[in-house]
Design a protein around this motif. Structure first.
Motif, PDB file in Angstrom:
ATOM      1  N   UNK A 205       0.810  -1.203   0.000  1.00  0.00           N
ATOM      2  CA  UNK A 205       0.000   0.000   0.000  1.00  0.00           C
ATOM      3  C   UNK A 205       0.850   1.262   0.000  1.00  0.00           C
ATOM      4  N   UNK A 206       0.241   2.331  -0.478  1.00  0.00           N
ATOM      5  CA  UNK A 206       0.814   3.664  -0.453  1.00  0.00           C
ATOM      6  C   UNK A 206      -0.287   4.615   0.010  1.00  0.00           C
ATOM      7  N   UNK A 207      -0.022   5.905  -0.025  1.00  0.00           N
ATOM      8  CA  UNK A 207      -1.064   6.851   0.331  1.00  0.00           C
ATOM      9  C   UNK A 207      -2.084   7.021  -0.794  1.00  0.00           C
ATOM     10  N   UNK A 208      -1.857   6.309  -1.901  1.00  0.00           N
ATOM     11  CA  UNK A 208      -2.771   6.407  -3.039  1.00  0.00           C
ATOM     12  C   UNK A 208      -3.428   5.062  -3.378  1.00  0.00           C
ATOM     13  N   UNK A 209      -2.637   4.019  -3.438  1.00  0.00           N
ATOM     14  CA  UNK A 209      -3.131   2.741  -3.955  1.00  0.00           C
ATOM     15  C   UNK A 209      -2.892   1.623  -2.938  1.00  0.00           C
ATOM     16  N   UNK A 210      -3.684   0.547  -3.069  1.00  0.00           N
ATOM     17  CA  UNK A 210      -3.537  -0.629  -2.207  1.00  0.00           C
ATOM     18  C   UNK A 210      -3.815  -1.878  -3.030  1.00  0.00           C
TER      19      UNK A 210
END
Length: 369
Positions: A205-210
């Motif tokens: 995960x990132x702050x945008x996508x998972x």
């Protein structure tokens, strides 16, 4: 007084006898045995750890497996707790293997000793066999093209997916041994997660996508359902939901084979569902473990192919056999494969519900790392 306890971690990494004895003035023996945190040793696992405490000075004798398994330390002092790296070569035998060791107290080795084992599976972290060929390219006669690169542990480091010259997906993957994290750059963000030594992870995960692997629910009897889901910042998502009806996922054996009974695939966005398939799966006798990629991910075409699952970063969603038919209420997909001499896939032809065919041709690295 003498006490010996058998501590067994079945087929995960180590079994060891723990003993403690006293002659009234001193103690000998071993305690606190732990094997690699309980994580499996895959065919492409490079190292693990043996941890234990010793009352007295000790030494280790290796009785088997010296050609592929080495301990960094074979002797030590008492009154200390040890964490000893164990290092493995790639298991390309196609079979699991065991290395046997005996640790003995230097003064009371006949009474205070332990036998322990490192077991290395035949299967890599991606679900392919340790001797499976590495796919470096897949070309489809519909203009699709896939390129894959690997590191020295057969882990994917680059995956590029294209259609008629247009790039659809590009993943750059890095593995960081200092903190057991994996990072995946997908062009818009960098997703991270914690991986085990076979590069498997529950979630990236990132702050945008998972993207992640989830146990959806537990059904009555031996049935289990699992999802692989990718969610992007703009609301786009894909879901692969797999139903297993034979309970084989629970045997805890990475070398075990299993196939899903059915697949629900769904792609959507913030406005709703864009594409959906509910499929009953049938399988050929051809193994899906003799090449590094999960060829079943090409069933719906490159546009619907999950890149994370193509390289099997969530291995429990990789079926061990190649799909032959996938039946829906309005038709079926038919899959035909030809194999190389090592049972890896040479070509794969998918006929969709409308009768259109795509033939994929696979290319391989000439040697394993």
């Amino acid at each position: 007084m003498k006490k010996i306890k058998d501590l067994v971690l079945a087929l995960l990494a180590v079994a060891m006898l723990s003993s403690c004895m006293s002659d009234g003035n001193s103690y000998a023996g071993f305690f606190g045995v732990n094997a690699n945190g309980g994580r499996p040793v895959y065919a492409n696992t490079a190292y693990a750890f043996l941890t234990f405490g010793s009352y007295g000075a000790w030494h280790i004798d290796q009785e088997s497996g010296a050609d592929w398994c080495k301990l960094d330390l074979m002797q030590g002092n008492g009154g200390a707790f040890y964490s000893i790296p164990a290092r493995f070569t790639l298991n390309t035998t196609g079979e699991s293997r065991v290395a046997r060791f005996v640790v003995r107290d230097n003064s009371n080795g006949d009474d205070a000793y332990g036998t322990f084992y490192f077991s290395q599976y035949a299967t890599r972290g991606d679900g392919s066999l340790g001797n499976a060929s590495l796919v470096t390219g897949i070309s489809g006669d519909d203009g699709s093209a896939i390129t894959i690169e690997y590191d020295t542990l057969c882990r994917p480091t680059l995956l590029v997916m294209e259609k008629n010259g247009e790039q659809l997906r590009r993943l750059t993957i890095g593995y960081h041994t200092s903190d057991s994290t994996v990072s995946v750059s997908d062009g818009s963000s960098t997703l991270t997660g914690v991986y085990d030594l076979g590069y498997q992870t529950d979630r990236l995960q990132s702050d945008r996508d998972t993207v992640g692997y989830y146990e959806q629910s537990l059904f009555a009897g031996d049935a289990d359902a699992f999802n692989v889901e990718e969610h992007k910042w703009g609301g786009e998502y894909t879901v692969q939901a797999l139903l297993y009806t034979n309970g084989s996922l629970r045997d805890g054996n990475p070398d075990g084979e299993y196939v899903a009974d059915s697949l629900r695939y769904q792609r959507g966005n913030a406005e709703g569902i864009v594409y959906r398939e509910m499929l009953k799966l049938s399988y050929s006798d051809n193994s899906n473990r003799c090449q590094s990629v999960d060829v079943n991910q090409l069933l719906l075409g490159i546009e619907e192919c999950n890149p994370y699952q193509l390289v099997a970063m969530f291995r429990d969603a990789r079926n061990s056999k190649i799909i032959s038919e996938a039946s829906a209420a309005d038709g079926k997909f038919v899959v035909e494969t030809t194999l190389n001499s090592d049972k890896s896939v040479s070509t794969m032809t998918v006929t969709n519900k409308q009768g259109a065919k795509v033939k994929y041709t696979f290319t391989y690295s000439s040697t394993l790392p």
